[in-house]
Write a protein that holds these residues in place. Structure first.
Motif: not given
Length: 67
Positions: A28-29, A31-33, A35-36, A42, A45-46, A48-49
Motif C-alpha cells: 500500500k505504501i 502504491r500511495l508513494t 500516486h503522490l 492530495d 492520501s498523504q 493515509g500514507l
C-alpha cells in the motif's frame, strides 16, 4: 524478492499474521508513494500514507520486542 514470492504462497493460510500485514502495508505504501509523485497536493492520501507508515512501524516494533 524470493521471500516475498514464498510468502505470497502462504497468503491464504495466514492473513492475520504480522508478516502478512507488514507486506500488505508495504505494498500500500508503494502504491500511495507512486500516486503522490503525480498528485503532490492530495493531502488526504498523504494522511493515509502517514497512518499506514505508523501502523507498519508499530507492528515491526512489537514483533521485534517479542523476539
Amino acid at each position: 524478492k524470493n521471500t516475498f514470492i514464498s510468502f505470497q504462497k502462504k497468503k491464504e493460510e495466514s492473513k492475520g499474521s504480522v508478516e502478512f500485514q507488514v507486506v500488505s502495508f508495504t505494498n500500500k505504501i508503494r502504491r500511495l508513494t507512486s500516486h503522490l509523485e503525480l498528485h503532490r497536493k492530495d493531502y488526504l492520501s498523504q494522511r493515509g500514507l502517514r497512518k499506514i507508515l505508523g501502523k507498519r512501524q508499530r507492528l515491526l516494533a512489537s514483533k521485534k520486542k517479542k523476539k
